[in-house]
Design a protein around this motif. Structure first.
Motif, PDB file in Angstrom:
ATOM      1  N   ALA A  24       2.813  11.243  11.940  1.00  0.00           N
ATOM      2  CA  ALA A  24       3.063  12.513  12.656  1.00  0.00           C
ATOM      3  C   ALA A  24       2.633  12.460  14.114  1.00  0.00           C
ATOM      4  CB  ALA A  24       2.402  13.686  11.927  1.00  0.00           C
ATOM      5  N   ARG A  25       2.751  11.270  14.716  1.00  0.00           N
ATOM      6  CA  ARG A  25       2.510  11.136  16.160  1.00  0.00           C
ATOM      7  C   ARG A  25       3.754  10.584  16.862  1.00  0.00           C
ATOM      8  NH1 ARG A  25      -3.235   8.152  17.052  1.00  0.00           N
ATOM      9  NH2 ARG A  25      -4.433   9.149  15.412  1.00  0.00           N
ATOM     10  N   GLY A  26       4.872  10.547  16.123  1.00  0.00           N
ATOM     11  CA  GLY A  26       6.114  10.070  16.728  1.00  0.00           C
ATOM     12  C   GLY A  26       6.318   8.569  16.641  1.00  0.00           C
ATOM     13  N   ARG A  57       0.828  -1.209   0.000  1.00  0.00           N
ATOM     14  CA  ARG A  57       0.000   0.000   0.000  1.00  0.00           C
ATOM     15  C   ARG A  57       0.863   1.260   0.000  1.00  0.00           C
ATOM     16  NH1 ARG A  57      -2.747  -2.667   3.929  1.00  0.00           N
ATOM     17  NH2 ARG A  57      -2.024  -1.314   5.606  1.00  0.00           N
ATOM     18  N   THR A  58       1.971   1.224   0.710  1.00  0.00           N
ATOM     19  CA  THR A  58       2.806   2.424   0.868  1.00  0.00           C
ATOM     20  C   THR A  58       3.681   2.679  -0.355  1.00  0.00           C
ATOM     21  OG1 THR A  58       2.912   1.956   3.227  1.00  0.00           O
ATOM     22  CG2 THR A  58       4.458   3.579   2.390  1.00  0.00           C
ATOM     23  N   PHE A  59       4.342   1.640  -0.810  1.00  0.00           N
ATOM     24  CA  PHE A  59       5.378   1.836  -1.837  1.00  0.00           C
ATOM     25  C   PHE A  59       4.960   1.315  -3.215  1.00  0.00           C
ATOM     26  CE2 PHE A  59       7.683   1.245   2.245  1.00  0.00           C
ATOM     27  CZ  PHE A  59       8.242   2.502   2.356  1.00  0.00           C
ATOM     28  N   LEU A  94      10.843   1.505   6.544  1.00  0.00           N
ATOM     29  CA  LEU A  94      10.150   2.075   7.712  1.00  0.00           C
ATOM     30  C   LEU A  94       8.811   2.589   7.201  1.00  0.00           C
ATOM     31  CD1 LEU A  94      10.017   3.324  10.639  1.00  0.00           C
ATOM     32  CD2 LEU A  94      11.009   5.377   9.607  1.00  0.00           C
ATOM     33  N   THR A  95       7.754   2.129   7.793  1.00  0.00           N
ATOM     34  CA  THR A  95       6.420   2.528   7.314  1.00  0.00           C
ATOM     35  C   THR A  95       5.466   2.685   8.490  1.00  0.00           C
ATOM     36  OG1 THR A  95       6.849   0.754   5.743  1.00  0.00           O
ATOM     37  CG2 THR A  95       4.869   2.030   5.396  1.00  0.00           C
ATOM     38  N   VAL A  96       4.656   3.734   8.417  1.00  0.00           N
ATOM     39  CA  VAL A  96       3.588   3.929   9.399  1.00  0.00           C
ATOM     40  C   VAL A  96       2.287   4.136   8.617  1.00  0.00           C
ATOM     41  CG1 VAL A  96       2.711   5.452  11.228  1.00  0.00           C
ATOM     42  CG2 VAL A  96       5.151   4.886  11.144  1.00  0.00           C
ATOM     43  N   GLU A 152      17.542  12.710   4.618  1.00  0.00           N
ATOM     44  CA  GLU A 152      18.365  13.200   5.730  1.00  0.00           C
ATOM     45  C   GLU A 152      17.578  14.100   6.703  1.00  0.00           C
ATOM     46  OE1 GLU A 152      21.606  15.717   4.612  1.00  0.00           O
ATOM     47  OE2 GLU A 152      22.778  15.159   6.374  1.00  0.00           O
ATOM     48  N   PRO A 153      16.669  14.967   6.197  1.00  0.00           N
ATOM     49  CA  PRO A 153      15.950  15.819   7.160  1.00  0.00           C
ATOM     50  C   PRO A 153      15.149  15.003   8.177  1.00  0.00           C
ATOM     51  CG  PRO A 153      15.658  16.644   4.928  1.00  0.00           C
ATOM     52  CD  PRO A 153      16.340  15.311   4.815  1.00  0.00           C
ATOM     53  N   TYR A 154      14.660  13.845   7.779  1.00  0.00           N
ATOM     54  CA  TYR A 154      13.901  13.002   8.709  1.00  0.00           C
ATOM     55  C   TYR A 154      14.828  12.170   9.592  1.00  0.00           C
ATOM     56  CZ  TYR A 154      10.594   9.680  10.629  1.00  0.00           C
ATOM     57  OH  TYR A 154       9.854   8.929  11.505  1.00  0.00           O
TER      58      TYR A 154
HETATM   59  C1  LIG Z   1       8.352   8.380   6.983  1.00  0.00           C
HETATM   60  C2  LIG Z   1       7.325   7.830   7.964  1.00  0.00           C
HETATM   61  C3  LIG Z   1       7.723   6.424   8.358  1.00  0.00           C
HETATM   62  C4  LIG Z   1       7.320   8.730   9.203  1.00  0.00           C
HETATM   63  O1  LIG Z   1       6.467   8.151  10.162  1.00  0.00           O
HETATM   64  P1  LIG Z   1       5.754   9.059  11.272  1.00  0.00           P
HETATM   65  O2  LIG Z   1       5.247   8.154  12.333  1.00  0.00           O
HETATM   66  O3  LIG Z   1       4.808   9.982  10.632  1.00  0.00           O
HETATM   67  O4  LIG Z   1       7.026   9.887  11.794  1.00  0.00           O
HETATM   68  P2  LIG Z   1       7.166  10.740  13.112  1.00  0.00           P
HETATM   69  O5  LIG Z   1       5.807  10.979  13.715  1.00  0.00           O
HETATM   70  O6  LIG Z   1       8.202  10.125  13.938  1.00  0.00           O
HETATM   71  O7  LIG Z   1       7.756  12.088  12.550  1.00  0.00           O
HETATM   72  C5  LIG Z   1       6.908  12.946  11.869  1.00  0.00           C
HETATM   73  C6  LIG Z   1       7.676  14.179  11.486  1.00  0.00           C
HETATM   74  O8  LIG Z   1       8.622  13.858  10.471  1.00  0.00           O
HETATM   75  C7  LIG Z   1       8.346  14.649   9.332  1.00  0.00           C
HETATM   76  N1  LIG Z   1       8.648  13.854   8.141  1.00  0.00           N
HETATM   77  C8  LIG Z   1       7.998  12.770   7.716  1.00  0.00           C
HETATM   78  N2  LIG Z   1       8.576  12.316   6.567  1.00  0.00           N
HETATM   79  C9  LIG Z   1       9.595  13.169   6.301  1.00  0.00           C
HETATM   80  C10 LIG Z   1      10.547  13.246   5.271  1.00  0.00           C
HETATM   81  N3  LIG Z   1      10.565  12.375   4.283  1.00  0.00           N
HETATM   82  N4  LIG Z   1      11.460  14.257   5.322  1.00  0.00           N
HETATM   83  C11 LIG Z   1      11.451  15.157   6.312  1.00  0.00           C
HETATM   84  N5  LIG Z   1      10.566  15.130   7.332  1.00  0.00           N
HETATM   85  C12 LIG Z   1       9.641  14.138   7.313  1.00  0.00           C
HETATM   86  C13 LIG Z   1       6.877  14.998   9.434  1.00  0.00           C
HETATM   87  O9  LIG Z   1       6.595  16.155   8.698  1.00  0.00           O
HETATM   88  C14 LIG Z   1       6.731  15.211  10.924  1.00  0.00           C
HETATM   89  O10 LIG Z   1       7.218  16.467  11.281  1.00  0.00           O
HETATM   90  P3  LIG Z   1       6.669  17.218  12.603  1.00  0.00           P
HETATM   91  O11 LIG Z   1       7.048  16.343  13.777  1.00  0.00           O
HETATM   92  O12 LIG Z   1       7.416  18.516  12.583  1.00  0.00           O
HETATM   93  O13 LIG Z   1       5.209  17.331  12.412  1.00  0.00           O
HETATM   94  C15 LIG Z   1       5.890   7.839   7.376  1.00  0.00           C
HETATM   95  O14 LIG Z   1       5.595   9.146   6.926  1.00  0.00           O
HETATM   96  C16 LIG Z   1       5.728   6.870   6.225  1.00  0.00           C
HETATM   97  O15 LIG Z   1       5.384   5.705   6.431  1.00  0.00           O
HETATM   98  N6  LIG Z   1       5.956   7.364   5.003  1.00  0.00           N
HETATM   99  C17 LIG Z   1       5.844   6.547   3.820  1.00  0.00           C
HETATM  100  C18 LIG Z   1       6.959   5.553   3.746  1.00  0.00           C
HETATM  101  C19 LIG Z   1       8.314   6.213   3.740  1.00  0.00           C
HETATM  102  O16 LIG Z   1       8.530   7.227   3.084  1.00  0.00           O
HETATM  103  N7  LIG Z   1       9.232   5.590   4.494  1.00  0.00           N
HETATM  104  C20 LIG Z   1      10.567   6.045   4.600  1.00  0.00           C
HETATM  105  C21 LIG Z   1      11.331   5.485   3.467  1.00  0.00           C
HETATM  106  S1  LIG Z   1      12.945   6.150   3.434  1.00  0.00           S
END
Ligand SMILES: CC(C)(COP(=O)(O)OP(=O)(O)OC[C@H]1O[C@@H](n2cnc3c(N)ncnc32)[C@H](O)[C@@H]1OP(=O)(O)O)[C@@H](O)C(=O)NCCC(=O)NCCS
Length: 169
Positions: free
Chosen positions: A89-91, A25-27, A81-83, A118-120
């Motif tokens: 955005a709940r940590g 679903r995610t990718f 990594l997937t949520v 890198e920002p994440y």
């Molecule tokens: C990336 C992912 C795992 C983050 O999960 P999450 O539970 O929402 O993450 P957290 O709650 O710990 O962090 C959320 C914060 O990270 C930020 N963030 C999320 N993805 C980001 C990214 N790609 N780059 C920069 N910041 C990002 C959000 O904006 C949020 O910011 P805030 O705290 O200022 O509101 C989720 O968005 C996801 O499943 N994305 C699709 C799959 C994906 O891209 N996986 C990573 C592959 S490299």
């Protein structure tokens, strides 16, 4: 009514189908062509270093770690990594990373590498790998190859191709 609490626990074999559906679903099907998948095809992820997030009986997130080598150095590849979208955005993503890194460190691992933003991941201790120091086995944006040292200086003298641990033996 208060929100049910989120629990994070090691992945089990019973989680496999739900995680696969989450990844699909995610990718989408394109995930199978990604360079990181070539590594994951060559080595099973480590269940004891992979974690799932749950609300009640619902699985809402997953992170996996796979044993690799960077050159001759042992390391772990983090991902996917997937949520689940409604729970983002709940940590939870950060909590999954933190738990996986803590467990990897507790088990004596020193390096974790990944391909991602890198920002994440920077806020969890990942830094950009200097171009060419650790090379994925296929096309990736070098700016997205990140490493986290679980012990200080662990990446200092490490370089080379990133490959599955199985191939390295
Ligand atoms: C990336 C992912 C795992 C983050 O999960 P999450 O539970 O929402 O993450 P957290 O709650 O710990 O962090 C959320 C914060 O990270 C930020 N963030 C999320 N993805 C980001 C990214 N790609 N780059 C920069 N910041 C990002 C959000 O904006 C949020 O910011 P805030 O705290 O200022 O509101 C989720 O968005 C996801 O499943 N994305 C699709 C799959 C994906 O891209 N996986 C990573 C592959 S490299």
């Amino acid at each position: 009514m208060s929100e049910p609490s989120i629990t994070i626990r090691p992945e089990t074999v019973d989680d496999a189908a739900a995680i696969e559906r989450l990844h699909e679903r995610t990718f989408g099907p394109g995930r199978l062509a990604k360079t990181a998948y070539r590594i994951r095809e060559g080595a099973e992820h480590r269940l004891e270093l992979s974690f799932t997030a749950h609300i009640g009986t619902l699985m809402i997130g997953s992170v996996r770690l796979t044993a690799v080598r960077i050159g001759e150095a042992k390391a772990l590849l983090l991902g996917p990594l997937t949520v689940e979208p409604p729970f983002r955005a709940r940590g939870i993503g950060r909590a999954l990373i933190t738990r996986a890194l803590a467990e990897a460190k507790a088990q004596g691992h020193q390096l974790v590498v990944l391909v991602g933003d890198e920002p994440y991941y920077g806020t969890s201790g990942f830094k950009r790998v200097p171009k060419g120091r650790a090379v994925m086995p296929g096309p990736v944006d070098p700016a997205r190859v990140l490493v986290c040292e679980l012990s200080e200086g662990a990446f200092a003298n490490v370089s080379g191709p990133i490959r599955p641990e199985r191939e390295a033996q």
